[in-house]
Write an enzyme that holds these catalytic residues in place. Sequence first.
Site, PDB file in Angstrom:
ATOM      1  N   THR A  45     -66.768 -17.565   9.342  1.00 37.04           N
ATOM      2  CA  THR A  45     -66.263 -18.938   9.311  1.00 37.04           C
ATOM      3  C   THR A  45     -67.342 -19.901   8.841  1.00 37.04           C
ATOM      4  O   THR A  45     -67.120 -20.725   7.950  1.00 37.04           O
ATOM      5  CB  THR A  45     -65.779 -19.355  10.709  1.00 37.04           C
ATOM      6  OG1 THR A  45     -64.805 -18.427  11.163  1.00 37.04           O
ATOM      7  CG2 THR A  45     -65.184 -20.751  10.687  1.00 37.04           C
ATOM      8  N   TYR A 108     -52.330 -17.682  10.524  1.00 39.71           N
ATOM      9  CA  TYR A 108     -51.101 -18.243   9.953  1.00 39.71           C
ATOM     10  C   TYR A 108     -49.873 -17.376  10.218  1.00 39.71           C
ATOM     11  O   TYR A 108     -48.833 -17.879  10.629  1.00 39.71           O
ATOM     12  CB  TYR A 108     -51.243 -18.488   8.431  1.00 39.71           C
ATOM     13  CG  TYR A 108     -50.048 -19.222   7.853  1.00 39.71           C
ATOM     14  CD1 TYR A 108     -49.910 -20.589   8.041  1.00 39.71           C
ATOM     15  CD2 TYR A 108     -49.057 -18.542   7.160  1.00 39.71           C
ATOM     16  CE1 TYR A 108     -48.803 -21.267   7.541  1.00 39.71           C
ATOM     17  CE2 TYR A 108     -47.949 -19.208   6.655  1.00 39.71           C
ATOM     18  CZ  TYR A 108     -47.829 -20.569   6.848  1.00 39.71           C
ATOM     19  OH  TYR A 108     -46.733 -21.237   6.360  1.00 39.71           O
ATOM     20  N   TYR A 134     -62.550 -10.306  15.649  1.00 40.33           N
ATOM     21  CA  TYR A 134     -62.967 -11.694  15.875  1.00 40.33           C
ATOM     22  C   TYR A 134     -61.768 -12.462  16.398  1.00 40.33           C
ATOM     23  O   TYR A 134     -60.786 -12.670  15.686  1.00 40.33           O
ATOM     24  CB  TYR A 134     -63.494 -12.281  14.558  1.00 40.33           C
ATOM     25  CG  TYR A 134     -63.940 -13.714  14.605  1.00 40.33           C
ATOM     26  CD1 TYR A 134     -64.221 -14.376  15.798  1.00 40.33           C
ATOM     27  CD2 TYR A 134     -64.127 -14.429  13.420  1.00 40.33           C
ATOM     28  CE1 TYR A 134     -64.642 -15.693  15.817  1.00 40.33           C
ATOM     29  CE2 TYR A 134     -64.543 -15.748  13.418  1.00 40.33           C
ATOM     30  CZ  TYR A 134     -64.803 -16.374  14.614  1.00 40.33           C
ATOM     31  OH  TYR A 134     -65.223 -17.686  14.626  1.00 40.33           O
ATOM     32  N   ARG A 139     -58.550 -21.451  15.736  1.00 33.81           N
ATOM     33  CA  ARG A 139     -58.419 -21.482  14.275  1.00 33.81           C
ATOM     34  C   ARG A 139     -57.243 -20.658  13.765  1.00 33.81           C
ATOM     35  O   ARG A 139     -56.696 -20.948  12.712  1.00 33.81           O
ATOM     36  CB  ARG A 139     -59.703 -20.979  13.606  1.00 33.81           C
ATOM     37  CG  ARG A 139     -60.841 -21.990  13.596  1.00 33.81           C
ATOM     38  CD  ARG A 139     -62.025 -21.452  12.821  1.00 33.81           C
ATOM     39  NE  ARG A 139     -63.117 -22.409  12.771  1.00 33.81           N
ATOM     40  CZ  ARG A 139     -63.336 -23.254  11.758  1.00 33.81           C
ATOM     41  NH1 ARG A 139     -62.517 -23.264  10.718  1.00 33.81           N
ATOM     42  NH2 ARG A 139     -64.363 -24.077  11.777  1.00 33.81           N
ATOM     43  N   LYS A 162     -65.923 -10.191  18.825  1.00 29.87           N
ATOM     44  CA  LYS A 162     -66.506 -11.524  18.902  1.00 29.87           C
ATOM     45  C   LYS A 162     -65.458 -12.403  19.554  1.00 29.87           C
ATOM     46  O   LYS A 162     -64.397 -12.664  18.982  1.00 29.87           O
ATOM     47  CB  LYS A 162     -66.884 -12.054  17.520  1.00 29.87           C
ATOM     48  CG  LYS A 162     -67.444 -13.471  17.550  1.00 29.87           C
ATOM     49  CD  LYS A 162     -67.690 -14.001  16.152  1.00 29.87           C
ATOM     50  CE  LYS A 162     -68.186 -15.450  16.201  1.00 29.87           C
ATOM     51  NZ  LYS A 162     -68.343 -16.035  14.852  1.00 29.87           N
ATOM     52  N   ILE A 205     -72.883 -14.263  18.144  1.00 29.63           N
ATOM     53  CA  ILE A 205     -72.885 -14.570  16.717  1.00 29.63           C
ATOM     54  C   ILE A 205     -72.857 -16.086  16.643  1.00 29.63           C
ATOM     55  O   ILE A 205     -71.847 -16.718  16.953  1.00 29.63           O
ATOM     56  CB  ILE A 205     -71.700 -13.929  15.991  1.00 29.63           C
ATOM     57  CG1 ILE A 205     -71.814 -12.400  16.069  1.00 29.63           C
ATOM     58  CG2 ILE A 205     -71.657 -14.379  14.529  1.00 29.63           C
ATOM     59  CD1 ILE A 205     -70.673 -11.644  15.410  1.00 29.63           C
TER      60      ILE A 205
END
Length: 295
Positions: A45, A108, A134, A139, A162, A205
């Site tokens: 990202t 999405y 992740y 998001r 993550k 991270i």
Amino acid sequence: MRRLEGSMVAIVTPMKDGAVDLRALRDLTEWQLAEGTDGIVPCGTTGEGVTLTPAERADVIRTVIETVRGRALVIAGAGSNATHEAIESVKLAKTLGADAALVVTPYYNKPTQEGLFRHYQAIWEATRFPVVAYNVPSRTSVDLLPETVARLAKAGAIAGIKEATANMDRQVQLVEKVGKDAIAYLSGDDFTVLPYIACGGHGVISVIANVAPRAMKELVVAARSGDLAGALAKQAAMAELNRMMFVETNPGPVKAAVALLGRSGGELRLPLAPVSEASLAKVRDAMVRFGLKLA
């Protein structure tokens, strides 16, 4: 496979006049290694992986791997909301010589838990390469639940996760359902590194490691060694700087901060826009108060 642990940086992708600046990326990577960073994570990202072309992603990952030369982990960003595209990206990471691939949950599409399981299982079956899932619901609008993580771990489809929910109960549930050391647990939130590690995490991270890599490494070492008082002092000391890295959408503030250090330009790729002058002033002030030397 090398252990996926420690202080890792979700490295920014330097850009100049609309193109990726590979020379600046090499310099940033060398600086990270000199500061003690345990792993470099390109094309995530913070690295604007979703707006890089396939050729650019390959160039970025290749440049990081060639610069690192085995001195640290390289976990290449390889996620997509289309499973077939994610498979090709993971294959690329494998071919280029990364240690693992970071694969975000499909955004999405909003798949069910069964869809998420099949997504990661399909990637594993097609690549046989270590994947770090992740999970960042803020998001992606989808949440990879502990029960699904446990299924994936049992199937051998993921090597780690993550986790960016900032929810310590979630991390405890992962340890409960998956096992303490069955997979690598990596924090995706700089402001919860200490509690995350205390709840069984193996590392982070990090965004802030782009500007304060040694400070993040020291925090992770203190937390993992059981020096809770020392780790808390370090976590609190960087609290304001952490907040300012998200005063606007990441990676806008951190790219501006890296530019203030004189280590690369602050250019972003649309649809992201440069941070406002007001936000830039807040970032600069927080950096100064933290003791960072500006260019």
